[in-house]
Design a protein around this motif. Structure first.
Motif, short mmCIF file in Angstrom:
data_model
loop_
_atom_site.label_atom_id
_atom_site.label_comp_id
_atom_site.label_asym_id
_atom_site.label_seq_id
_atom_site.Cartn_x
_atom_site.Cartn_y
_atom_site.Cartn_z
N GLY A 1 -43.53 48.14 -24.91
CA GLY A 1 -44.70 47.98 -25.76
C GLY A 1 -45.24 46.57 -25.84
O GLY A 1 -46.11 46.27 -26.64
N THR A 2 -44.73 45.65 -24.99
CA THR A 2 -45.19 44.26 -25.04
C THR A 2 -46.16 43.92 -23.92
O THR A 2 -46.64 42.79 -23.86
CB THR A 2 -43.99 43.30 -24.97
N ASP A 3 -46.45 44.87 -23.04
CA ASP A 3 -47.37 44.63 -21.93
C ASP A 3 -48.80 44.53 -22.46
O ASP A 3 -49.11 45.04 -23.53
CB ASP A 3 -47.26 45.76 -20.91
N THR A 4 -49.67 43.89 -21.71
CA THR A 4 -51.07 43.76 -22.12
C THR A 4 -51.90 44.89 -21.52
O THR A 4 -51.54 45.46 -20.49
CB THR A 4 -51.66 42.41 -21.67
N PHE A 5 -53.02 45.20 -22.18
CA PHE A 5 -53.90 46.26 -21.73
C PHE A 5 -55.13 45.67 -21.05
O PHE A 5 -55.62 44.61 -21.44
CB PHE A 5 -54.38 47.10 -22.92
N THR A 6 -55.62 46.37 -20.04
CA THR A 6 -56.86 45.99 -19.38
C THR A 6 -57.75 47.22 -19.31
O THR A 6 -57.33 48.23 -18.75
CB THR A 6 -56.58 45.48 -17.95
N PRO A 7 -58.92 47.21 -19.91
CA PRO A 7 -59.50 46.11 -20.67
C PRO A 7 -58.80 45.92 -22.01
O PRO A 7 -58.22 46.85 -22.56
CB PRO A 7 -60.96 46.53 -20.88
N GLN A 8 -58.88 44.71 -22.55
CA GLN A 8 -58.15 44.34 -23.75
C GLN A 8 -58.57 45.18 -24.97
O GLN A 8 -57.79 45.36 -25.90
CB GLN A 8 -58.35 42.86 -24.04
N ASP A 9 -59.77 45.73 -24.95
CA ASP A 9 -60.26 46.57 -26.05
C ASP A 9 -59.32 47.74 -26.32
O ASP A 9 -59.20 48.21 -27.45
CB ASP A 9 -61.67 47.08 -25.72
N TRP A 10 -58.63 48.21 -25.28
CA TRP A 10 -57.71 49.35 -25.46
C TRP A 10 -56.51 49.01 -26.32
O TRP A 10 -55.92 49.87 -26.96
CB TRP A 10 -57.27 49.90 -24.10
N ASP A 11 -56.12 47.75 -26.37
CA ASP A 11 -55.03 47.34 -27.25
C ASP A 11 -55.39 47.66 -28.70
O ASP A 11 -54.60 48.22 -29.45
CB ASP A 11 -54.76 45.85 -27.08
N ARG A 12 -56.61 47.33 -29.12
CA ARG A 12 -57.07 47.61 -30.48
C ARG A 12 -57.24 49.12 -30.70
O ARG A 12 -56.85 49.67 -31.71
CB ARG A 12 -58.39 46.88 -30.75
N ARG A 13 -57.83 49.81 -29.71
CA ARG A 13 -58.07 51.25 -29.86
C ARG A 13 -56.76 52.01 -30.08
O ARG A 13 -56.67 52.86 -30.95
CB ARG A 13 -58.76 51.82 -28.62
N LEU A 14 -55.76 51.71 -29.28
CA LEU A 14 -54.47 52.39 -29.42
C LEU A 14 -53.74 51.94 -30.67
O LEU A 14 -53.10 52.75 -31.35
CB LEU A 14 -53.61 52.15 -28.17
N GLY A 15 -53.82 50.67 -31.01
CA GLY A 15 -53.18 50.16 -32.21
C GLY A 15 -53.76 50.78 -33.48
O GLY A 15 -53.04 51.01 -34.46
N ASP A 16 -55.06 51.07 -33.46
CA ASP A 16 -55.70 51.68 -34.63
C ASP A 16 -55.21 53.10 -34.90
O ASP A 16 -55.40 53.62 -36.00
CB ASP A 16 -57.22 51.69 -34.46
N LEU A 17 -54.56 53.73 -33.93
CA LEU A 17 -54.04 55.08 -34.12
C LEU A 17 -52.79 55.10 -34.99
O LEU A 17 -52.43 56.14 -35.53
CB LEU A 17 -53.73 55.73 -32.76
N TRP A 18 -52.11 53.97 -35.13
CA TRP A 18 -50.90 53.88 -35.94
C TRP A 18 -51.25 53.81 -37.41
O TRP A 18 -52.12 53.06 -37.82
CB TRP A 18 -50.08 52.64 -35.57
#
Length: 47
Positions: free
Chosen positions: A24-41
């Protein structure tokens, strides 16, 4: 996927299930997906 299993007195216990690469420490490309997936928690429900 990574699964931590423990054998205690002949009984098998699951300690952790990891469903993401790099734990779970890898980065997402595009970076917007990091926020999108994080908002599901729903962190208010984590105890």
């Amino acid at each position: 996927m990574h699964i931590d299993l423990y054998n205690t007195n002949g009984k098998i216990f699951v300690g952790e299930l990891t469903f993401t690469h790099c734990g779970g420490t890898d980065t997402f490309t595009p970076q917007d997906w990091d926020r999108r997936l994080g908002d599901l928690w729903e962190v208010n429900n984590i105890k």
